[in-house]
Design an enzyme around this catalytic site. Structure first.
Site, mmCIF file in Angstrom:
data_model
loop_
_atom_site.group_PDB
_atom_site.id
_atom_site.type_symbol
_atom_site.label_atom_id
_atom_site.label_comp_id
_atom_site.label_asym_id
_atom_site.label_seq_id
_atom_site.Cartn_x
_atom_site.Cartn_y
_atom_site.Cartn_z
ATOM 1 N N ILE A 28 -29.053 25.168 -17.420
ATOM 2 C CA ILE A 28 -29.815 24.203 -18.203
ATOM 3 C C ILE A 28 -31.288 24.314 -17.813
ATOM 4 O O ILE A 28 -31.619 24.386 -16.627
ATOM 5 C CB ILE A 28 -29.306 22.759 -17.965
ATOM 6 C CG1 ILE A 28 -27.782 22.668 -18.144
ATOM 7 C CG2 ILE A 28 -30.018 21.762 -18.885
ATOM 8 C CD1 ILE A 28 -27.246 22.999 -19.503
ATOM 9 N N TYR A 59 -23.989 20.034 -1.854
ATOM 10 C CA TYR A 59 -24.014 19.635 -3.267
ATOM 11 C C TYR A 59 -22.774 20.187 -3.967
ATOM 12 O O TYR A 59 -22.068 19.465 -4.681
ATOM 13 C CB TYR A 59 -25.299 20.175 -3.902
ATOM 14 C CG TYR A 59 -25.430 19.877 -5.369
ATOM 15 C CD1 TYR A 59 -25.880 18.633 -5.796
ATOM 16 C CD2 TYR A 59 -25.102 20.830 -6.337
ATOM 17 C CE1 TYR A 59 -25.998 18.351 -7.142
ATOM 18 C CE2 TYR A 59 -25.218 20.557 -7.679
ATOM 19 C CZ TYR A 59 -25.663 19.324 -8.085
ATOM 20 O OH TYR A 59 -25.774 19.051 -9.419
ATOM 21 N N SER A 99 -19.737 18.247 -3.026
ATOM 22 C CA SER A 99 -19.630 16.936 -3.673
ATOM 23 C C SER A 99 -19.138 17.096 -5.109
ATOM 24 O O SER A 99 -18.378 16.263 -5.610
ATOM 25 C CB SER A 99 -20.972 16.194 -3.635
ATOM 26 O OG SER A 99 -21.932 16.786 -4.504
ATOM 27 N N GLY A 140 -23.679 24.795 -17.311
ATOM 28 C CA GLY A 140 -24.199 26.036 -16.731
ATOM 29 C C GLY A 140 -25.702 26.010 -16.652
ATOM 30 O O GLY A 140 -26.290 25.087 -16.096
ATOM 31 N N ASN A 158 -23.342 10.394 -14.580
ATOM 32 C CA ASN A 158 -24.249 11.529 -14.715
ATOM 33 C C ASN A 158 -25.264 11.655 -13.574
ATOM 34 O O ASN A 158 -25.801 12.731 -13.346
ATOM 35 C CB ASN A 158 -24.974 11.397 -16.065
ATOM 36 C CG ASN A 158 -26.187 12.274 -16.155
ATOM 37 O OD1 ASN A 158 -26.073 13.486 -16.296
ATOM 38 N ND2 ASN A 158 -27.357 11.672 -16.029
ATOM 39 N N HIS A 159 -25.516 10.551 -12.836
ATOM 40 C CA HIS A 159 -26.593 10.597 -11.838
ATOM 41 C C HIS A 159 -26.290 11.620 -10.734
ATOM 42 O O HIS A 159 -25.131 11.862 -10.414
ATOM 43 C CB HIS A 159 -26.773 9.209 -11.211
ATOM 44 C CG HIS A 159 -25.601 8.804 -10.361
ATOM 45 N ND1 HIS A 159 -24.522 8.118 -10.867
ATOM 46 C CD2 HIS A 159 -25.316 9.040 -9.058
ATOM 47 C CE1 HIS A 159 -23.651 7.933 -9.898
ATOM 48 N NE2 HIS A 159 -24.098 8.483 -8.783
ATOM 49 N N ILE A 160 -27.342 12.174 -10.168
ATOM 50 C CA ILE A 160 -27.160 12.999 -8.970
ATOM 51 C C ILE A 160 -28.308 12.794 -7.995
ATOM 52 O O ILE A 160 -29.419 12.435 -8.393
ATOM 53 C CB ILE A 160 -27.081 14.527 -9.247
ATOM 54 C CG1 ILE A 160 -28.203 14.982 -10.181
ATOM 55 C CG2 ILE A 160 -25.735 14.954 -9.735
ATOM 56 C CD1 ILE A 160 -28.385 16.492 -10.180
ATOM 57 N N ASP A 194 -29.733 1.753 -7.135
ATOM 58 C CA ASP A 194 -29.687 2.951 -6.309
ATOM 59 C C ASP A 194 -28.222 3.233 -6.001
ATOM 60 O O ASP A 194 -27.534 2.418 -5.389
ATOM 61 C CB ASP A 194 -30.470 2.700 -5.016
ATOM 62 C CG ASP A 194 -30.576 3.954 -4.172
ATOM 63 O OD1 ASP A 194 -29.868 4.950 -4.466
ATOM 64 O OD2 ASP A 194 -31.370 3.941 -3.201
#
Ligand SMILES: *[C@@H]1O[C@H](CO)[C@@H](O)[C@H](O)[C@H]1NC(C)=O
Length: 294
Positions: A218, A183, A186, A216, A116-118, A89
């Site tokens: 997706i 978001y 960040s 852009g 890549n995680h968000i 996590d």
């Protein structure tokens, strides 16, 4: 002004073509750590690396999803690579270190770090409530601080291997987008940090490339927008498939591009942003008004 605009466009196009100097052979045997790889673009990034013959360590929270990704990598890789996973996590900074250690242990090193995680948060107005502050803390931990911790723990390894860092970002890291203010913040923070780090690395002649990927429209991101007015407008524009976005990311990292934009259609928006910011505000105010705020 037009001369500058044209110069910028030509520069961006040259950058775009450069990506096609991509040589898949060079990815064979590379050791890649990918975060947020259980679903969406992260999952497809893993599939592309596997089919190019790379070795992979993937991480995310859900073990079952990771196992599915691993088995698909195994069939795509045709026995060419090693595939491992570790559940973690990214809200917990101790996990970032463990993930990097595990990748080095299982793969014998790291050549490419794909961040890549968000943490996805529901769309909402910033009202400064207790709930909003809790969300802000979570989002900065996962979407910003974890990226820096993962990078820092991998830096010595990447320096040794003349490796690459790939940072998956989005238009929200270049444009302030209403109803996802935290978001967006960040993602801006990531952009600022990695632009500065890229320069520091260059100054101390450390040969690590940093590729920022500005994504852009997706397909799967679009489907999460729910009933917001934005979705209706954006659906008019053809959105890209996660697998194509993932391939652009893998290629951009492989040619050590500074930034990539995907889809290409996102590029003209930057000219508007820098030269006519009022026009962007106006557009966003139309398309981004959620139905229940109207
Ligand atoms: C802020 O909190 C309020 C009330 O809890 C909520 O309605 C709103 O959606 C939240 N905004 C964000 C950006 O999370």
């Amino acid at each position: 002004m037009w001369k500058k605009v044209i110069a910028v466009l030509i520069g961006l196009m040259i950058g775009y073509w450069y990506i096609d100097s991509f040589d898949p052979e060079k990815l064979k045997g590379k050791r890649v750590l990918i975060t947020g790889a259980s679903t969406g673009i992260g999952e497809h990034i893993a599939y592309h690396y596997a089919s190019f013959g790379a070795n992979i360590m993937i991480t995310a929270r859900r073990e079952n999803a990771l196992k599915d990704v691993i088995s698909k990598c195994e069939s795509l890789g045709k026995g060419n690579g090693k595939y491992h996973y570790v559940t973690a996590d990214m809200k917990n900074m101790k996990s970032t270190k463990l993930v990097v250690q595990e990748a080095i242990k299982k793969l014998g090193g790291i050549d490419i770090l794909v961040l890549n995680h968000i943490l996805e948060v529901p769309l909402g107005e910033w009202l400064g409530t207790e709930k909003n502050f809790t969300m802000l803390d979570n989002i900065m931990e996962v979407n910003f601080k974890a990226y820096i911790h993962l990078t820092s723990h991998s830096l010595a390894e990447l320096e040794k291997n003349k490796g690459s860092i790939i940072v998956v970002n989005s238009l929200a890291g270049k444009f302030g987008i209403p109803f996802v203010s935290a978001y967006s913040a960040s993602k801006f923070a990531l952009d600022g940090f990695f632009i500065a780090l890229r320069q520091e690395l260059k100054m101390r002649k450390c040969d690590i490339s940093i590729t920022s990927c500005i994504l852009g429209l997706i397909e799967n991101a679009l489907s999460k927008l729910g009933d917001f007015g934005l979705k209706r407008v954006l659906s008019l524009v053809k959105s890209a498939q996660p697998s194509d976005a993932a391939l652009a990311i893998v290629k951009g990292g492989a040619v050590r591009a500074r930034e990539i934009y995907f889809p290409f259609i996102t590029i003209p928006s930057f000219i508007l942003r820098d030269w006519m910011p009022g026009a962007i505000d106006l557009m966003l105010s139309y398309v981004h008004t959620p139905d229940h705020y109207q």
